[in-house]
Design a protein around this motif. Structure first.
Motif, PDB file in Angstrom:
ATOM      1  N   THR A   3       0.808  -1.199   0.038  1.00  0.00           N
ATOM      2  CA  THR A   3      -0.097  -0.067  -0.097  1.00  0.00           C
ATOM      3  C   THR A   3       1.089   1.117  -0.060  1.00  0.00           C
ATOM      4  O   THR A   3       2.118   1.380   0.119  1.00  0.00           O
ATOM      5  CB  THR A   3      -0.849  -0.063   1.340  1.00  0.00           C
ATOM      6  N   ARG A   4       0.327   2.227  -0.303  1.00  0.00           N
ATOM      7  CA  ARG A   4       1.100   3.742  -0.192  1.00  0.00           C
ATOM      8  C   ARG A   4       1.731   3.865   1.105  1.00  0.00           C
ATOM      9  O   ARG A   4       2.834   4.354   1.315  1.00  0.00           O
ATOM     10  CB  ARG A   4       0.209   4.837  -0.428  1.00  0.00           C
ATOM     11  N   GLU A   5       0.712   3.493   2.448  1.00  0.00           N
ATOM     12  CA  GLU A   5       1.591   3.701   3.866  1.00  0.00           C
ATOM     13  C   GLU A   5       2.882   2.807   3.679  1.00  0.00           C
ATOM     14  O   GLU A   5       3.573   3.179   4.492  1.00  0.00           O
ATOM     15  CB  GLU A   5       0.478   3.263   4.657  1.00  0.00           C
ATOM     16  N   GLU A   6       2.609   1.616   3.207  1.00  0.00           N
ATOM     17  CA  GLU A   6       3.750   0.543   3.357  1.00  0.00           C
ATOM     18  C   GLU A   6       4.956   0.861   2.714  1.00  0.00           C
ATOM     19  O   GLU A   6       6.227   1.018   2.784  1.00  0.00           O
ATOM     20  CB  GLU A   6       3.222  -0.709   2.873  1.00  0.00           C
ATOM     21  N   GLU A   7       4.600   1.607   1.254  1.00  0.00           N
ATOM     22  CA  GLU A   7       5.679   2.165   0.597  1.00  0.00           C
ATOM     23  C   GLU A   7       6.387   3.320   1.237  1.00  0.00           C
ATOM     24  O   GLU A   7       7.479   3.446   1.249  1.00  0.00           O
ATOM     25  CB  GLU A   7       5.108   2.612  -0.827  1.00  0.00           C
ATOM     26  N   LYS A   8       5.554   4.114   1.679  1.00  0.00           N
ATOM     27  CA  LYS A   8       5.856   5.273   2.575  1.00  0.00           C
ATOM     28  C   LYS A   8       7.198   4.894   3.672  1.00  0.00           C
ATOM     29  O   LYS A   8       8.056   5.416   3.909  1.00  0.00           O
ATOM     30  CB  LYS A   8       4.847   6.322   2.927  1.00  0.00           C
ATOM     31  N   ALA A   9       6.543   3.831   4.478  1.00  0.00           N
ATOM     32  CA  ALA A   9       7.427   3.394   5.482  1.00  0.00           C
ATOM     33  C   ALA A   9       8.658   2.946   5.059  1.00  0.00           C
ATOM     34  O   ALA A   9       9.839   3.066   5.810  1.00  0.00           O
ATOM     35  CB  ALA A   9       6.761   2.329   6.114  1.00  0.00           C
ATOM     36  N   LEU A  10       8.704   2.449   3.948  1.00  0.00           N
ATOM     37  CA  LEU A  10      10.184   1.745   3.263  1.00  0.00           C
ATOM     38  C   LEU A  10      10.813   2.855   2.779  1.00  0.00           C
ATOM     39  O   LEU A  10      12.137   2.833   3.055  1.00  0.00           O
ATOM     40  CB  LEU A  10       9.820   0.847   2.165  1.00  0.00           C
ATOM     41  N   ALA A 103       5.502  -2.850  12.440  1.00  0.00           N
ATOM     42  CA  ALA A 103       4.372  -1.962  12.184  1.00  0.00           C
ATOM     43  C   ALA A 103       3.769  -2.144  10.830  1.00  0.00           C
ATOM     44  O   ALA A 103       2.403  -2.065  10.646  1.00  0.00           O
ATOM     45  CB  ALA A 103       4.758  -0.506  12.069  1.00  0.00           C
ATOM     46  N   HIS A 104       4.413  -2.778   9.890  1.00  0.00           N
ATOM     47  CA  HIS A 104       3.700  -3.351   8.661  1.00  0.00           C
ATOM     48  C   HIS A 104       4.214  -4.729   8.281  1.00  0.00           C
ATOM     49  O   HIS A 104       4.999  -4.893   7.456  1.00  0.00           O
ATOM     50  CB  HIS A 104       4.250  -2.116   7.530  1.00  0.00           C
ATOM     51  N   PRO A 105       3.070  -5.644   8.647  1.00  0.00           N
ATOM     52  CA  PRO A 105       3.453  -6.958   8.304  1.00  0.00           C
ATOM     53  C   PRO A 105       3.717  -7.448   6.765  1.00  0.00           C
ATOM     54  O   PRO A 105       4.637  -8.295   6.636  1.00  0.00           O
ATOM     55  CB  PRO A 105       2.087  -7.726   8.698  1.00  0.00           C
ATOM     56  N   ALA A 110       7.158  -9.262   2.378  1.00  0.00           N
ATOM     57  CA  ALA A 110       8.068  -9.032   1.197  1.00  0.00           C
ATOM     58  C   ALA A 110       9.557  -9.334   1.219  1.00  0.00           C
ATOM     59  O   ALA A 110      10.328  -9.644   0.679  1.00  0.00           O
ATOM     60  CB  ALA A 110       7.860  -7.570   0.856  1.00  0.00           C
ATOM     61  N   LEU A 111      10.169  -8.723   2.566  1.00  0.00           N
ATOM     62  CA  LEU A 111      11.427  -8.986   2.808  1.00  0.00           C
ATOM     63  C   LEU A 111      11.932 -10.385   2.982  1.00  0.00           C
ATOM     64  O   LEU A 111      12.949 -11.067   2.679  1.00  0.00           O
ATOM     65  CB  LEU A 111      11.812  -8.469   4.025  1.00  0.00           C
ATOM     66  N   TRP A 112      11.119 -11.354   3.663  1.00  0.00           N
ATOM     67  CA  TRP A 112      11.153 -12.726   3.848  1.00  0.00           C
ATOM     68  C   TRP A 112      10.991 -13.408   2.426  1.00  0.00           C
ATOM     69  O   TRP A 112      11.999 -14.434   2.010  1.00  0.00           O
ATOM     70  CB  TRP A 112       9.821 -13.206   4.391  1.00  0.00           C
ATOM     71  N   ARG A 113      10.336 -12.843   1.374  1.00  0.00           N
ATOM     72  CA  ARG A 113      10.367 -13.422  -0.061  1.00  0.00           C
ATOM     73  C   ARG A 113      11.737 -13.059  -0.661  1.00  0.00           C
ATOM     74  O   ARG A 113      12.218 -14.122  -1.245  1.00  0.00           O
ATOM     75  CB  ARG A 113       9.359 -12.792  -0.742  1.00  0.00           C
ATOM     76  N   ASP A 114      12.146 -11.795  -0.229  1.00  0.00           N
ATOM     77  CA  ASP A 114      13.447 -11.391  -0.817  1.00  0.00           C
ATOM     78  C   ASP A 114      14.464 -12.681  -0.529  1.00  0.00           C
ATOM     79  O   ASP A 114      15.438 -13.249  -1.156  1.00  0.00           O
ATOM     80  CB  ASP A 114      13.987 -10.254  -0.571  1.00  0.00           C
ATOM     81  N   CYS A 115      14.363 -12.783   0.982  1.00  0.00           N
ATOM     82  CA  CYS A 115      15.646 -13.999   1.230  1.00  0.00           C
ATOM     83  C   CYS A 115      15.162 -15.286   0.678  1.00  0.00           C
ATOM     84  O   CYS A 115      16.238 -15.980   0.484  1.00  0.00           O
ATOM     85  CB  CYS A 115      15.356 -13.963   3.061  1.00  0.00           C
ATOM     86  N   MET A 116      13.792 -15.881   0.523  1.00  0.00           N
ATOM     87  CA  MET A 116      13.611 -16.949  -0.002  1.00  0.00           C
ATOM     88  C   MET A 116      14.132 -16.944  -1.721  1.00  0.00           C
ATOM     89  O   MET A 116      14.778 -18.181  -2.094  1.00  0.00           O
ATOM     90  CB  MET A 116      12.124 -17.354  -0.392  1.00  0.00           C
ATOM     91  N   GLU A 226       1.836  -9.402  -7.297  1.00  0.00           N
ATOM     92  CA  GLU A 226       1.049  -9.589  -6.072  1.00  0.00           C
ATOM     93  C   GLU A 226       1.457 -11.116  -5.719  1.00  0.00           C
ATOM     94  O   GLU A 226       1.270 -11.529  -4.458  1.00  0.00           O
ATOM     95  CB  GLU A 226      -0.402  -9.517  -6.315  1.00  0.00           C
ATOM     96  N   GLU A 227       1.855 -12.029  -6.665  1.00  0.00           N
ATOM     97  CA  GLU A 227       2.336 -13.389  -6.074  1.00  0.00           C
ATOM     98  C   GLU A 227       3.717 -13.279  -5.368  1.00  0.00           C
ATOM     99  O   GLU A 227       3.926 -13.943  -4.533  1.00  0.00           O
ATOM    100  CB  GLU A 227       2.267 -14.313  -7.176  1.00  0.00           C
ATOM    101  N   ARG A 228       4.661 -12.287  -5.953  1.00  0.00           N
ATOM    102  CA  ARG A 228       5.950 -12.482  -5.562  1.00  0.00           C
ATOM    103  C   ARG A 228       6.071 -11.707  -4.191  1.00  0.00           C
ATOM    104  O   ARG A 228       6.958 -12.182  -3.320  1.00  0.00           O
ATOM    105  CB  ARG A 228       6.808 -11.575  -6.563  1.00  0.00           C
ATOM    106  N   LEU A 229       5.311 -10.651  -3.972  1.00  0.00           N
ATOM    107  CA  LEU A 229       5.294 -10.253  -2.599  1.00  0.00           C
ATOM    108  C   LEU A 229       6.734  -9.320  -2.454  1.00  0.00           C
ATOM    109  O   LEU A 229       7.004  -9.544  -1.151  1.00  0.00           O
ATOM    110  CB  LEU A 229       4.631 -10.931  -1.619  1.00  0.00           C
TER     111      LEU A 229
END
Length: 253
Positions: A3-10, A103-105, A110-116, A226-229
């Motif tokens: 979401t925009r909020e999640e992108e802003k947090a990043l 704060a943003h699961p 997304a980071l978990w998927r990057d590690c995968m 949306e599948e990659r996350l």
């Protein structure tokens, strides 16, 4: 998708940018780190070494990669990072990453998927060194990097920047320098690829992929966003956001 909020947090994560000279280690084996490194420009190698000092490159990181994201949960470096070319990195504190993901699961996922995906790449590298011959090893490596750099792989021939020495190619493929030199000549004579100090010119993409037994599925490039996350959608924004002059202090390592 985030979401925009999640992108802003990043995008609002605190960070410090630094330029690293080619062949310089910026995370050392056994070092205790309190930050993770985002590659903004250049190429970075992850490596380990034996007691005699011989190095094995176990991953090549390209712009947009969080090279040591795993350090958030394992801050003592079990592998080291070296700039293969002049590189710009951004250090993001572990504490800030933990706070943002708490704060943003969706960020955590997304980071978990990057590690995968990193783990899937590593598995392919093990197969590359353990079960492919020299010609296939180099062909597979060039196909992977071309795909991750989003080169024009839909074309029969194209080129992409690859500032890596033959010695570094040897460390990444478990070959001797002489064997790398001979194999690059074979790839050129077969009309598959031509490699210089600064770029790879792919002459026959389908032929090179066949020679390297290369499939893109482990990179998840064919999956819907949306599948990659993954953090891929906002990472370009993140890189642009971070390199705005005056936005982030830049030092030389």
């Amino acid at each position: 998708m985030l979401t925009r909020e999640e992108e802003k947090a990043l995008l609002d994560l605190p960070c410090h940018a630094a330029q690293v000279r080619a062949n310089e280690d910026f995370v050392r084996l056994g070092e205790h780190v309190d930050h993770a490194c985002l590659i903004v420009d250049g190429l970075v190698g992850r490596f380990d070494q034996n007691h005699q000092g011989s190095r094995q490159i176990t991953a090549i990181h390209v712009p947009g990669d969080m090279a040591d994201l795993h350090s958030v949960v394992q801050p003592q470096a079990t592998s080291a990072l070296q700039a293969l070319s002049v590189a710009t990195i951004v250090r993001i504190p572990h504490k800030a990453i933990r706070a943002a993901t708490a704060a943003h699961p969706a960020l955590a996922e997304a980071l978990w998927r990057d590690c995968m995906v990193d783990a899937a790449i590593l598995a392919q590298w093990v197969v590359n060194v353990g079960r492919r011959d020299a010609r296939s090893r180099l062909a597979h490596l060039f196909c992977e990097i071309a795909t991750r750099l989003e080169a024009n792989i839909g074309s029969a021939s194209f080129r992409f920047p690859f500032h890596v020495t033959q010695a570094q190619l040897a460390d990444a493929t478990g070959l001797t320098l002489v064997h790398v030199n001979r194999t690059l000549r074979v790839l050129r004579e077969e009309g598959l690829a031509e490699v210089t100090r600064h770029e790879v010119r792919v002459l026959d993409w389908e032929g090179l992929a066949a020679a390297g037994d290369f499939q893109t599925d482990y990179l998840q490039r064919d999956s819907a966003i949306e599948e990659r996350l993954r953090i891929v959608p906002p990472v370009d924004q993140l890189v642009r956001h971070l390199v705005v002059p005056g936005r982030v202090p830049v030092s030389r390592c």
